[in-house]
Design a protein around this motif. Structure first.
Motif, PDB file in Angstrom:
ATOM      1  N   LYS A   1       8.047  -4.497 -10.811  1.00 18.78           N
ATOM      2  CA  LYS A   1       9.021  -3.858 -11.537  1.00 18.78           C
ATOM      3  C   LYS A   1       9.806  -2.893 -10.532  1.00 18.78           C
ATOM      4  CE  LYS A   1       9.976  -1.164 -15.592  1.00 18.78           C
ATOM      5  NZ  LYS A   1      11.159  -2.155 -16.254  1.00 18.78           N
ATOM      6  N   SER A   2       9.062  -2.069  -9.993  1.00 21.84           N
ATOM      7  CA  SER A   2       9.521  -1.109  -9.146  1.00 21.84           C
ATOM      8  C   SER A   2      10.324  -1.441  -7.840  1.00 21.84           C
ATOM      9  CB  SER A   2       8.202  -0.254  -8.398  1.00 21.84           C
ATOM     10  OG  SER A   2       7.733   0.506  -9.308  1.00 21.84           O
ATOM     11  N   SER A   3       9.930  -2.832  -7.514  1.00 20.92           N
ATOM     12  CA  SER A   3      10.882  -3.534  -6.368  1.00 20.92           C
ATOM     13  C   SER A   3      12.098  -3.803  -6.857  1.00 20.92           C
ATOM     14  CB  SER A   3       9.980  -4.656  -5.870  1.00 20.92           C
ATOM     15  OG  SER A   3      10.121  -5.650  -6.725  1.00 20.92           O
ATOM     16  N   LEU A   4      12.236  -3.986  -8.042  1.00 21.32           N
ATOM     17  CA  LEU A   4      13.710  -4.464  -8.705  1.00 21.32           C
ATOM     18  C   LEU A   4      14.709  -3.040  -8.698  1.00 21.32           C
ATOM     19  CD1 LEU A   4      12.497  -6.801 -11.350  1.00 21.32           C
ATOM     20  CD2 LEU A   4      13.150  -7.418  -8.914  1.00 21.32           C
ATOM     21  N   THR A   5      14.396  -1.934  -8.577  1.00 23.57           N
ATOM     22  CA  THR A   5      15.058  -0.841  -8.718  1.00 23.57           C
ATOM     23  C   THR A   5      16.132  -0.983  -7.724  1.00 23.57           C
ATOM     24  OG1 THR A   5      13.100   0.720  -9.368  1.00 23.57           O
ATOM     25  CG2 THR A   5      14.983   1.656  -8.393  1.00 23.57           C
ATOM     26  N   ASP A   6      17.324  -0.755  -8.407  1.00 24.79           N
ATOM     27  CA  ASP A   6      18.767  -0.913  -7.724  1.00 24.79           C
ATOM     28  C   ASP A   6      18.987  -2.178  -7.303  1.00 24.79           C
ATOM     29  OD1 ASP A   6      19.200   2.019  -8.208  1.00 24.79           O
ATOM     30  OD2 ASP A   6      18.124   2.757  -6.194  1.00 24.79           O
ATOM     31  N   LEU A   7      18.402  -3.320  -7.826  1.00 21.66           N
ATOM     32  CA  LEU A   7      18.635  -4.439  -7.122  1.00 21.66           C
ATOM     33  C   LEU A   7      20.299  -4.847  -7.606  1.00 21.66           C
ATOM     34  CD1 LEU A   7      17.704  -7.240  -5.775  1.00 21.66           C
ATOM     35  CD2 LEU A   7      16.984  -8.028  -8.063  1.00 21.66           C
ATOM     36  N   ASP A   8      21.007  -5.368  -6.797  1.00 27.42           N
ATOM     37  CA  ASP A   8      22.240  -5.776  -6.897  1.00 27.42           C
ATOM     38  C   ASP A   8      22.358  -7.220  -7.471  1.00 27.42           C
ATOM     39  OD1 ASP A   8      25.266  -5.753  -7.009  1.00 27.42           O
ATOM     40  OD2 ASP A   8      25.309  -6.364  -5.037  1.00 27.42           O
ATOM     41  N   ALA A   9      21.919  -7.168  -8.876  1.00 23.99           N
ATOM     42  CA  ALA A   9      22.014  -8.548  -9.651  1.00 23.99           C
ATOM     43  C   ALA A   9      22.322  -8.436 -11.099  1.00 23.99           C
ATOM     44  CB  ALA A   9      20.536  -9.124  -9.248  1.00 23.99           C
ATOM     45  N   ASP A  10      22.613  -9.410 -11.593  1.00 23.96           N
ATOM     46  CA  ASP A  10      23.045  -9.521 -12.912  1.00 23.96           C
ATOM     47  C   ASP A  10      21.813 -10.081 -13.758  1.00 23.96           C
ATOM     48  OD1 ASP A  10      25.924  -8.773 -12.766  1.00 23.96           O
ATOM     49  OD2 ASP A  10      26.252 -10.814 -11.903  1.00 23.96           O
ATOM     50  N   LEU A  11      21.217 -10.916 -13.074  1.00 24.49           N
ATOM     51  CA  LEU A  11      19.831 -11.665 -13.817  1.00 24.49           C
ATOM     52  C   LEU A  11      18.872 -11.857 -12.677  1.00 24.49           C
ATOM     53  CD1 LEU A  11      18.836 -13.491 -16.039  1.00 24.49           C
ATOM     54  CD2 LEU A  11      19.961 -15.500 -14.772  1.00 24.49           C
ATOM     55  N   VAL A  12      17.525 -11.636 -13.339  1.00 28.34           N
ATOM     56  CA  VAL A  12      16.353 -12.132 -12.304  1.00 28.34           C
ATOM     57  C   VAL A  12      15.801 -13.120 -13.185  1.00 28.34           C
ATOM     58  CG1 VAL A  12      14.240 -11.348 -11.403  1.00 28.34           C
ATOM     59  CG2 VAL A  12      16.330  -9.793 -11.356  1.00 28.34           C
ATOM     60  N   VAL A  13      15.079 -14.133 -12.620  1.00 25.31           N
ATOM     61  CA  VAL A  13      14.303 -15.135 -13.042  1.00 25.31           C
ATOM     62  C   VAL A  13      13.242 -15.034 -12.401  1.00 25.31           C
ATOM     63  CG1 VAL A  13      14.384 -17.550 -13.784  1.00 25.31           C
ATOM     64  CG2 VAL A  13      16.407 -16.553 -13.947  1.00 25.31           C
ATOM     65  N   ILE A  14      12.033 -15.205 -13.111  1.00 26.45           N
ATOM     66  CA  ILE A  14      10.646 -15.075 -12.612  1.00 26.45           C
ATOM     67  C   ILE A  14      10.166 -16.395 -12.984  1.00 26.45           C
ATOM     68  CG2 ILE A  14       8.381 -14.154 -12.409  1.00 26.45           C
ATOM     69  CD1 ILE A  14       9.787 -11.439 -13.266  1.00 26.45           C
ATOM     70  N   ASP A  15       9.683 -17.233 -11.922  1.00 32.65           N
ATOM     71  CA  ASP A  15       8.895 -18.391 -12.134  1.00 32.65           C
ATOM     72  C   ASP A  15       7.555 -18.148 -12.020  1.00 32.65           C
ATOM     73  OD1 ASP A  15       7.924 -20.929 -12.158  1.00 32.65           O
ATOM     74  OD2 ASP A  15       8.392 -21.608 -10.326  1.00 32.65           O
ATOM     75  N   CYS A  16       6.886 -18.119 -13.174  1.00 30.33           N
ATOM     76  CA  CYS A  16       5.581 -17.461 -13.425  1.00 30.33           C
ATOM     77  C   CYS A  16       4.661 -18.705 -12.878  1.00 30.33           C
ATOM     78  CB  CYS A  16       5.106 -16.926 -14.584  1.00 30.33           C
ATOM     79  SG  CYS A  16       6.259 -15.617 -15.028  1.00 30.33           S
ATOM     80  N   ALA A  17       3.181 -18.117 -12.408  1.00 29.44           N
ATOM     81  CA  ALA A  17       2.108 -19.066 -12.401  1.00 29.44           C
ATOM     82  C   ALA A  17       1.676 -19.366 -13.560  1.00 29.44           C
ATOM     83  CB  ALA A  17       1.060 -18.130 -11.463  1.00 29.44           C
ATOM     84  N   ASN A  18       0.874 -20.636 -13.604  1.00 29.08           N
ATOM     85  CA  ASN A  18       0.450 -21.088 -15.034  1.00 29.08           C
ATOM     86  C   ASN A  18      -1.150 -20.337 -15.123  1.00 29.08           C
ATOM     87  OD1 ASN A  18      -0.250 -22.735 -12.744  1.00 29.08           O
ATOM     88  ND2 ASN A  18      -0.863 -24.196 -14.333  1.00 29.08           N
ATOM     89  N   ARG A  19      -1.063 -19.004 -15.261  1.00 23.40           N
ATOM     90  CA  ARG A  19      -2.281 -18.216 -15.314  1.00 23.40           C
ATOM     91  C   ARG A  19      -2.580 -17.802 -16.807  1.00 23.40           C
ATOM     92  NH1 ARG A  19      -2.291 -20.225 -10.649  1.00 23.40           N
ATOM     93  NH2 ARG A  19      -2.997 -19.144  -8.735  1.00 23.40           N
TER      94      ARG A  19
ATOM     95  N   LYS B   1       0.965  -1.355   0.049  1.00 23.23           N
ATOM     96  CA  LYS B   1       0.075   0.056   0.132  1.00 23.23           C
ATOM     97  C   LYS B   1       0.784   1.439   0.081  1.00 23.23           C
ATOM     98  CE  LYS B   1      -3.742  -2.590  -0.134  1.00 23.23           C
ATOM     99  NZ  LYS B   1      -4.587  -2.693  -1.488  1.00 23.23           N
ATOM    100  N   GLU B   2       2.275   1.061  -0.142  1.00 27.34           N
ATOM    101  CA  GLU B   2       3.055   2.033  -0.158  1.00 27.34           C
ATOM    102  C   GLU B   2       4.057   1.699  -1.520  1.00 27.34           C
ATOM    103  OE1 GLU B   2       6.529   2.046   3.090  1.00 27.34           O
ATOM    104  OE2 GLU B   2       4.674   0.953   4.014  1.00 27.34           O
ATOM    105  N   ASP B   3       4.894   2.620  -1.726  1.00 29.38           N
ATOM    106  CA  ASP B   3       5.859   2.574  -2.661  1.00 29.38           C
ATOM    107  C   ASP B   3       6.759   1.422  -2.402  1.00 29.38           C
ATOM    108  OD1 ASP B   3       7.548   2.764  -4.920  1.00 29.38           O
ATOM    109  OD2 ASP B   3       8.293   4.751  -4.642  1.00 29.38           O
ATOM    110  N   PRO B   4       6.890   0.277  -3.291  1.00 27.19           N
ATOM    111  CA  PRO B   4       7.664  -0.763  -2.815  1.00 27.19           C
ATOM    112  C   PRO B   4       9.128  -0.626  -3.546  1.00 27.19           C
ATOM    113  CG  PRO B   4       6.113  -1.348  -4.777  1.00 27.19           C
ATOM    114  CD  PRO B   4       6.022   0.042  -4.285  1.00 27.19           C
ATOM    115  N   THR B   5       9.528   0.429  -4.058  1.00 26.03           N
ATOM    116  CA  THR B   5      10.787   0.657  -5.051  1.00 26.03           C
ATOM    117  C   THR B   5      11.714   0.072  -3.946  1.00 26.03           C
ATOM    118  OG1 THR B   5       9.935   2.648  -5.966  1.00 26.03           O
ATOM    119  CG2 THR B   5      12.328   2.167  -5.901  1.00 26.03           C
ATOM    120  N   GLY B   6      12.570  -0.977  -4.335  1.00 26.48           N
ATOM    121  CA  GLY B   6      13.735  -1.548  -4.053  1.00 26.48           C
ATOM    122  C   GLY B   6      13.663  -2.299  -3.022  1.00 26.48           C
TER     123      GLY B   6
END
Length: 270
Positions: free
Chosen positions: A124-142, A79-84
């Motif tokens: 997307k906002s939560s990934l801001t300034d993430l110290d990583a080279d790669l993000v892999v998202i395991d999606c739901a089968n929706r 309910k607030e900005d999840p940046t980072g």
């Protein structure tokens, strides 16, 4: 930083196995060998996001959230900005210091009814300034919905996952339709999306001759999207390792599967 969503709209098509395996081989890197023409691949700093309410990846890696309720659902329901926030919620895996995991939980399914304005941008906002080279998202089968749309906004690459079966074909067919609808919606509102569909990672049972039904499914998949070779053998070591909470790549019997995902990783990961 590259963000890859592993996606299918069918269950049981090795989506989680593909996501976890790609994340792990990227975290480990690929050592060069004297008789190989392929160069070594350095290890990467990887964050695996479990975006499936079944939490299969979370269970496999034995991940416990950093605090009560502090799983990926906390980002999606913020309910607030999840940046980072991703950096704060990511838990280092015991498999590798280079692999961190943002876990899922069953209550993540509550986010399917989320209708807050701009909720689809939170991941997307939560990934801001993430110290990583790669993000892999395991999606739901929706078939679309807030979880899938959140992944589509966060990702720049779509990798489909399929078994050499009718359900594998159906899952990719539906997933491609959802991606096309997302692109159409973004163009209608004048927004730019850089998401690209790189192809499909295909798994088939065993290492023997392909059955007629497997060959037919593979040809149907080729008509839908490029197949990222090689086709991955599904061996008994994989479900056994999942039950034990272990990485199958640590075992001799799992090397053929690990090496297949390593070859796919070379073609998918920038």
């Amino acid at each position: 930083m590259q963000t890859v969503m592993v996606y299918s709209e069918a269950g049981g098509v090795k989506k989680t196995t593909t996501a976890v395996s790609l994340a792990m081989v990227a975290a480990e890197g690929i050592a060069g060998t004297g008789n190989s023409t392929e160069s070594p691949v350095p290890s990467r700093r990887v964050v695996l996001i479990d975006l499936d309410p079944r939490a299969a990846a979370t269970k496999w890696l034995g991940i416990t959230p950093v605090g009560d309720g502090l799983h990926v659902g906390a980002i999606l329901g913020a309910k607030e900005d999840p940046t980072g926030w991703a950096a704060d919620l990511a838990v280092t895996s015991r498999w590798s210091q280079n692999l961190r995991v943002i876990p899922a939980a069953r209550e993540l399914s509550n986010r399917e009814s989320e209708r807050d304005d701009y909720a689809e941008w939170r991941l997307k906002s939560s990934l801001t300034d993430l110290d990583a080279d790669l993000v892999v998202i395991d999606c739901a089968n929706r078939q679309g919905g807030p979880l899938t749309v959140s992944a589509l906004h966060a990702a720049d690459t779509v990798l489909y996952a399929a078994t050499a079966s009718d359900s594998g074909v159906d899952g990719v067919t539906g997933a491609k339709l959802s991606v096309a609808k997302f692109r159409h919606h973004m163009s209608q509102i004048g927004a730019v999306t850089s998401i690209s569909e790189i192809g499909v990672a295909v798994t088939r049972d065993g290492t023997g001759f392909l059955s007629f039904s497997e060959r037919d499914a593979i040809e149907q998949l080729r008509e839908l999207t490029p197949i990222i070779e090689p086709i991955v053998p599904h061996l008994s070591i994989v479900p056994e390792s999942r039950m034990a909470g272990e990485w199958f790549g640590n075992y001799r019997k799992g090397l053929a599967v690990r090496d297949s995902y390593a070859a796919i990783m070379r073609k998918v990961i920038r």
